[in-house]
Design a protein around this motif. Structure first.
Motif, PDB file in Angstrom:
ATOM      1  N   GLY A 285       0.826  -1.196   0.000  1.00  0.00           N
ATOM      2  CA  GLY A 285       0.000   0.000   0.000  1.00  0.00           C
ATOM      3  C   GLY A 285       0.862   1.247   0.000  1.00  0.00           C
ATOM      4  N   VAL A 363      -3.557  -8.073  -2.243  1.00  0.00           N
ATOM      5  CA  VAL A 363      -3.766  -6.840  -1.469  1.00  0.00           C
ATOM      6  C   VAL A 363      -3.411  -5.578  -2.259  1.00  0.00           C
ATOM      7  CG1 VAL A 363      -2.882  -5.527   0.509  1.00  0.00           C
ATOM      8  CG2 VAL A 363      -3.669  -7.867   0.835  1.00  0.00           C
ATOM      9  N   LEU A 369      -9.527   0.091  -1.579  1.00  0.00           N
ATOM     10  CA  LEU A 369      -9.270  -0.319  -0.203  1.00  0.00           C
ATOM     11  C   LEU A 369      -8.043   0.414   0.337  1.00  0.00           C
ATOM     12  CD1 LEU A 369      -9.666  -2.137   2.296  1.00  0.00           C
ATOM     13  CD2 LEU A 369      -8.375  -3.916   1.100  1.00  0.00           C
ATOM     14  N   ASP A 370      -7.020   0.533  -0.494  1.00  0.00           N
ATOM     15  CA  ASP A 370      -5.826   1.274  -0.091  1.00  0.00           C
ATOM     16  C   ASP A 370      -6.161   2.731   0.193  1.00  0.00           C
ATOM     17  OD1 ASP A 370      -2.938   1.199   0.363  1.00  0.00           O
ATOM     18  OD2 ASP A 370      -2.792   2.526  -1.374  1.00  0.00           O
ATOM     19  N   LEU A 373      -7.969   3.046   3.567  1.00  0.00           N
ATOM     20  CA  LEU A 373      -7.033   2.919   4.682  1.00  0.00           C
ATOM     21  C   LEU A 373      -6.151   4.158   4.809  1.00  0.00           C
ATOM     22  CD1 LEU A 373      -5.707   1.417   6.968  1.00  0.00           C
ATOM     23  CD2 LEU A 373      -4.279   0.220   5.310  1.00  0.00           C
ATOM     24  N   ASN A 374      -5.633   4.648   3.683  1.00  0.00           N
ATOM     25  CA  ASN A 374      -4.781   5.836   3.721  1.00  0.00           C
ATOM     26  C   ASN A 374      -5.529   7.060   4.247  1.00  0.00           C
ATOM     27  OD1 ASN A 374      -2.520   4.506   2.673  1.00  0.00           O
ATOM     28  ND2 ASN A 374      -3.181   4.872   0.569  1.00  0.00           N
ATOM     29  N   ILE A 469      -0.306  -2.818   7.793  1.00  0.00           N
ATOM     30  CA  ILE A 469      -1.198  -2.556   6.660  1.00  0.00           C
ATOM     31  C   ILE A 469      -1.944  -3.834   6.271  1.00  0.00           C
ATOM     32  CG2 ILE A 469      -1.253  -1.945   4.207  1.00  0.00           C
ATOM     33  CD1 ILE A 469       1.102  -0.022   4.807  1.00  0.00           C
ATOM     34  N   LYS A 473      -5.958  -4.247   6.333  1.00  0.00           N
ATOM     35  CA  LYS A 473      -6.692  -4.476   5.085  1.00  0.00           C
ATOM     36  C   LYS A 473      -7.458  -5.791   5.072  1.00  0.00           C
ATOM     37  CE  LYS A 473      -4.109  -1.577   1.844  1.00  0.00           C
ATOM     38  NZ  LYS A 473      -3.342  -1.535   0.580  1.00  0.00           N
ATOM     39  N   LEU A 476     -10.701  -5.303   7.000  1.00  0.00           N
ATOM     40  CA  LEU A 476     -11.564  -4.399   6.236  1.00  0.00           C
ATOM     41  C   LEU A 476     -12.175  -5.132   5.037  1.00  0.00           C
ATOM     42  CD1 LEU A 476      -9.528  -1.058   6.241  1.00  0.00           C
ATOM     43  CD2 LEU A 476     -11.882  -1.336   7.042  1.00  0.00           C
ATOM     44  N   TYR A 477     -11.377  -5.960   4.404  1.00  0.00           N
ATOM     45  CA  TYR A 477     -11.831  -6.731   3.239  1.00  0.00           C
ATOM     46  C   TYR A 477     -13.004  -7.628   3.614  1.00  0.00           C
ATOM     47  CZ  TYR A 477     -11.497 -10.135  -0.624  1.00  0.00           C
ATOM     48  OH  TYR A 477     -11.755 -10.958  -1.705  1.00  0.00           O
TER      49      TYR A 477
END
Length: 518
Positions: A285, A363, A369-370, A373-374, A469, A473, A476-477
């Motif tokens: 990521g 990932v 998704l990245d 998260l960022n 990370i 992730k 979250l996924y």
């Protein structure tokens, strides 16, 4: 007689606090350095020190008071500090001129904490960083993803059983991070949503839920660095030390191997931990930090079992609470932003239909998704500031055009802003809005270097950013794939941070309702 002595001591302390405070202010004035008057001993964080607001709001007030300054003065306790506002100077300090600012300041006497990579100093830190770097490359982290997937499935099953209920996400997520760390670091299989009272979780809670006495010790340790306070409960430290030492002894005796952190530490202690320390192309990521090569002097040190246990402990401490706080805020933001949640679901669903699961190689392909998260790491990074101690004199550029440069002396401390930098309109328009699109392939290249530093910057950045990370992730996924996150009557909108804390937590907790997708 005793009362008179106490009054004398208190009066002397107060008088010294005021003397030191105004003396240090005069230093700033003589250097033409801006500062925001605060209160002796407490500086500008007196409100958060007495539980009136969160520390972020106090520090952010200082940051925003001087928009044209690259750095400002600040008095903490009896010593002057320097708060860096300019990302370009932060990059100089943490990367280009790193040798001037290698160490964190020490504020506790707990052996297990002080022997960790985070608190080690000088050459000792360089040797440990060099020893551990191969443990956190992509090839090693790849083996830990299956553990994260299994733990995520435990959370999904629990949420299905409690569907429709209002869930305090903070407690749930800390059970997830607890179980991931237990499995990937300590080789212990734990399901904390089923076994609510397991010892691993209970001891972890005791470490991260600071009592009023612990908070007072931390404050006094910062004000009086040589006070010698122990911060963490001794029984908790002994518990984690025993797990590491006993597991190492058992595996050594029985020739047992398992792809987890203890195994990597055992290999490190023998000098058999192989793998590259530089792997710039292998990221999971945008926030992944580089495993910058650190070259120690002299022969590679031999590490004791206790020192290796300290590395497992700091890995637990960071993974249990800091990682959890990011996940909690991510779920809270998704509940407040259904359009973001729907976009994320469509990406995750499409990926799952093609591949059936999430893998290490999969990932990086999940771009939105990245971004989610960022954006969470931008708004709610778990670290408010990055502290550094000056090892050799360093001249800062002038704080403004026409100003005077300032030479930081050996032993002086600087703070690099993180949260306030991430919330500055200069770098992120409409910073209060949750917009993952800021980190799309088209937009992220425009982000100024060192204006996004959730895992730090340079050789002293978080060594385990890949692991964190991935851990973030994966859950979250699976949660996004299986549930719609909804606001409930307890969901705070907008999010406000808990007064009197330095940990990133929402007032009253982050409450969310999970509705299973059909």
């Amino acid at each position: 007689m005793i009362a008179e002595i106490l009054i004398f001591i208190l009066t002397t302390l107060v008088a010294f606090a005021f003397y030191s405070y105004y003396k240090n202010q005069n230093v700033f004035k003589s250097k033409d350095m801006k500062f925001l008057p605060g209160f002796p001993m407490f500086g500008n964080i007196i409100k958060s020190s007495f539980g009136k607001n969160h520390m972020f709001y106090d520090l952010d007030r200082v940051y925003r008071a001087f928009p044209g300054e690259s750095y400002v003065g600040y008095v903490e306790g009896f010593v002057p500090l320097y708060l860096i506002r300019d990302p370009s100077i932060i990059r100089l300090i943490t990367v280009k001129d790193f040798d001037h600012f290698v160490d964190h300041r020490r504020f506790a006497t707990d052996d297990l904490f002080n022997e960790s990579l985070f608190m080690m100093t000088g050459e000792k830190w360089r040797h440990m960083r060099s020893t551990l770097s191969p443990a956190f490359t992509g090839s090693k982290m790849r083996k830990m993803v299956p553990f994260m997937c299994q733990t995520s499935q435990n959370i999904v099953e629990h949420l299905k059983e409690t569907e429709g209920q209002n869930i305090n996400v903070g407690e749930l997520i800390r059970r997830y991070t607890n179980d991931v760390i237990a499995s990937t670091a300590f080789g212990i299989e734990v399901n904390s949503v089923k076994d609510q009272k397991n010892r691993f979780y209970e001891y972890g809670q005791k470490i991260i839920n600071f009592s009023s006495v612990q908070k007072a010790k931390i404050f006094l340790s910062v004000i009086f660095p040589k006070s010698g306070f122990q911060i963490f409960p001794k029984d908790s430290l002994d518990f984690f030390k025993h797990i590491v030492t006993s597991t190492m002894e058992y595996r050594e005796k029985n020739n047992v191997e398992r792809p987890d952190m203890i195994q990597l530490l055992m290999e490190a202690s023998k000098g058999t931990l192989d793998g590259p320390t530089e792997d710039k192309s292998d990221t999971v990521g945008f926030a992944t930090t580089e495993l910058t090569a650190v070259k120690p002097k002299g022969e590679v040190q031999k590490w004791s079992t206790d020192q290796l246990a300290a590395q497992a402990f700091i890995f637990f401490l960071a993974g249990f609470d800091s990682t959890a706080s990011v996940l909690v805020m991510a779920f809270h933001e998704l509940a407040l932003n259904p359009e973001v949640q729907e976009t994320l679901y469509q990406e995750v669903r499409e990926h799952h239909e093609k591949h059936g699961t999430v893998t290490y190689d999969g990932v990086p392909t999940l771009k939105y998704l990245d971004g989610v998260l960022n954006e969470t790491l931008r708004k709610w990074p778990p670290t408010l500031i990055l502290d550094r101690v000056c090892q050799k004199p360093y001249t800062l550029p002038p704080p403004r055009e026409g100003g005077k440069p300032y030479t930081v002396k050996e032993g002086e401390v600087i703070f690099n802003f993180v949260n306030s930098l991430h919330m500055d309109e200069k770098y992120y328009p409409e910073p209060e809005k949750f917009k993952p699109e800021r980190f799309s392939d088209e937009n992220k290249q425009n982000i100024k270097l060192s204006a996004f530093i959730p895992f730090g910057s340079g050789p002293r950045s978080c060594i385990a950013s890949r692991f964190a990370i991935l851990e973030l992730k994966v859950l979250l996924y699976y949660v996004s794939l299986n549930f719609i996150l909804q606001k409930c009557e307890k969901t705070r909108d907008p999010i406000e941070l808990t007064p009197g804390e330095f940990q990133v937590r929402c007032i009253g907790g982050s409450w969310v309702k999970f509705q299973a997708r059909k």
